[in-house]
Design an enzyme around this catalytic site. Structure first.
Site, short mmCIF file in Angstrom:
data_model
loop_
_atom_site.label_atom_id
_atom_site.label_comp_id
_atom_site.label_asym_id
_atom_site.label_seq_id
_atom_site.Cartn_x
_atom_site.Cartn_y
_atom_site.Cartn_z
N HIS A 1 85.80 -15.93 -19.06
CA HIS A 1 86.05 -16.96 -18.05
C HIS A 1 84.81 -17.71 -17.59
O HIS A 1 84.92 -18.87 -17.19
CB HIS A 1 86.74 -16.35 -16.84
CG HIS A 1 88.14 -15.90 -17.12
ND1 HIS A 1 88.94 -15.36 -16.14
CD2 HIS A 1 88.88 -15.90 -18.26
CE1 HIS A 1 90.12 -15.05 -16.67
NE2 HIS A 1 90.11 -15.37 -17.95
N CYS B 1 66.69 -4.46 -14.89
CA CYS B 1 65.78 -4.07 -13.81
C CYS B 1 66.38 -2.81 -13.19
O CYS B 1 67.30 -2.23 -13.75
CB CYS B 1 65.55 -5.20 -12.79
SG CYS B 1 66.94 -5.62 -11.73
N ASP C 1 62.06 -5.33 -16.32
CA ASP C 1 60.93 -4.87 -15.53
C ASP C 1 60.80 -3.37 -15.74
O ASP C 1 61.52 -2.79 -16.56
CB ASP C 1 61.08 -5.28 -14.06
CG ASP C 1 62.08 -4.45 -13.27
OD1 ASP C 1 62.77 -3.59 -13.86
OD2 ASP C 1 62.19 -4.66 -12.05
N HIS C 2 59.89 -2.75 -15.01
CA HIS C 2 59.63 -1.32 -15.19
C HIS C 2 60.86 -0.46 -14.88
O HIS C 2 61.08 0.55 -15.51
CB HIS C 2 58.45 -0.88 -14.31
CG HIS C 2 58.64 -1.23 -12.87
ND1 HIS C 2 58.49 -2.51 -12.39
CD2 HIS C 2 59.01 -0.48 -11.80
CE1 HIS C 2 58.74 -2.53 -11.08
NE2 HIS C 2 59.06 -1.31 -10.71
N HIS D 1 88.86 -22.88 -17.99
CA HIS D 1 87.58 -22.32 -17.59
C HIS D 1 86.41 -23.25 -17.92
O HIS D 1 85.39 -23.22 -17.24
CB HIS D 1 87.38 -20.94 -18.24
CG HIS D 1 88.50 -20.01 -17.92
ND1 HIS D 1 88.75 -19.52 -16.66
CD2 HIS D 1 89.47 -19.49 -18.72
CE1 HIS D 1 89.81 -18.74 -16.69
NE2 HIS D 1 90.28 -18.71 -17.93
N THR E 1 68.31 -2.30 -10.52
CA THR E 1 69.72 -2.44 -10.16
C THR E 1 70.46 -3.46 -11.01
O THR E 1 71.69 -3.48 -11.01
CB THR E 1 69.86 -2.89 -8.69
OG1 THR E 1 69.27 -4.19 -8.56
CG2 THR E 1 69.24 -1.89 -7.73
#
Length: 144
Positions: A97, A64, A7-8, A132, A66
């Site tokens: 894993h 993005c 995204d921006h 796993h 965050t």
């Protein structure tokens, strides 16, 4: 082939990572966004993740502000195991894993140098399998 989406808020970091991929000769498909105009991260997660699920791309790198929002959106797509990482240990072990197939990074959280290190770890670390694999099967079963 690596699928890219942002995204921006993640656009600038995506562009930095494209330079790294170009330098390493790693092919990618950029699904956007292509500038800093506001877009919604769920929309930007969809196409790259669908390319991974369809087998057109091996993994996705998503960006993005965050890394969290786009990871939440990506994980709604059946077959995607997305992780939001901001440290090397997590980027490595999510492949070892969890066999993650989408790495999500925050353009407002990690700088280009660290992001490049995380991408390299993510792209070069193989899934360990063994015990796993059973856990990955259980994750897939949760998708319904």
């Amino acid at each position: 082939m690596i699928a890219l989406g942002a995204d921006h808020g993640g656009y600038a970091l995506k562009e930095e990572i494209k330079q790294y991929l170009d330098a390493k000769g790693i092919p990618y498909k950029d699904f956007g966004c292509y500038n800093t105009e506001s877009v919604d991260y769920p929309d930007m997660a969809k196409a790259p993740c669908e390319a991974v699920v369809a087998g057109e791309c091996e993994k996705a790198l998503l960006f993005c502000g965050t890394g969290v929002g786009i990871s939440i959106a990506a994980n709604k797509i059946k077959g995607i195991r997305a992780c939001c990482c901001s440290d090397a240990f997590s980027a490595k072990y999510t492949r070892l894993h969890n066999n993650a197939n989408a790495l999500c990074l925050g353009g407002r959280v990690v700088g280009a140098g660290l992001a490049t290190e995380l991408v390299e770890l993510f792209l070069t670390t193989e899934f360990e399998g063994g015990r796993h694999a059973r856990r990955i099967e259980k994750i897939a079963a949760l998708e319904g």
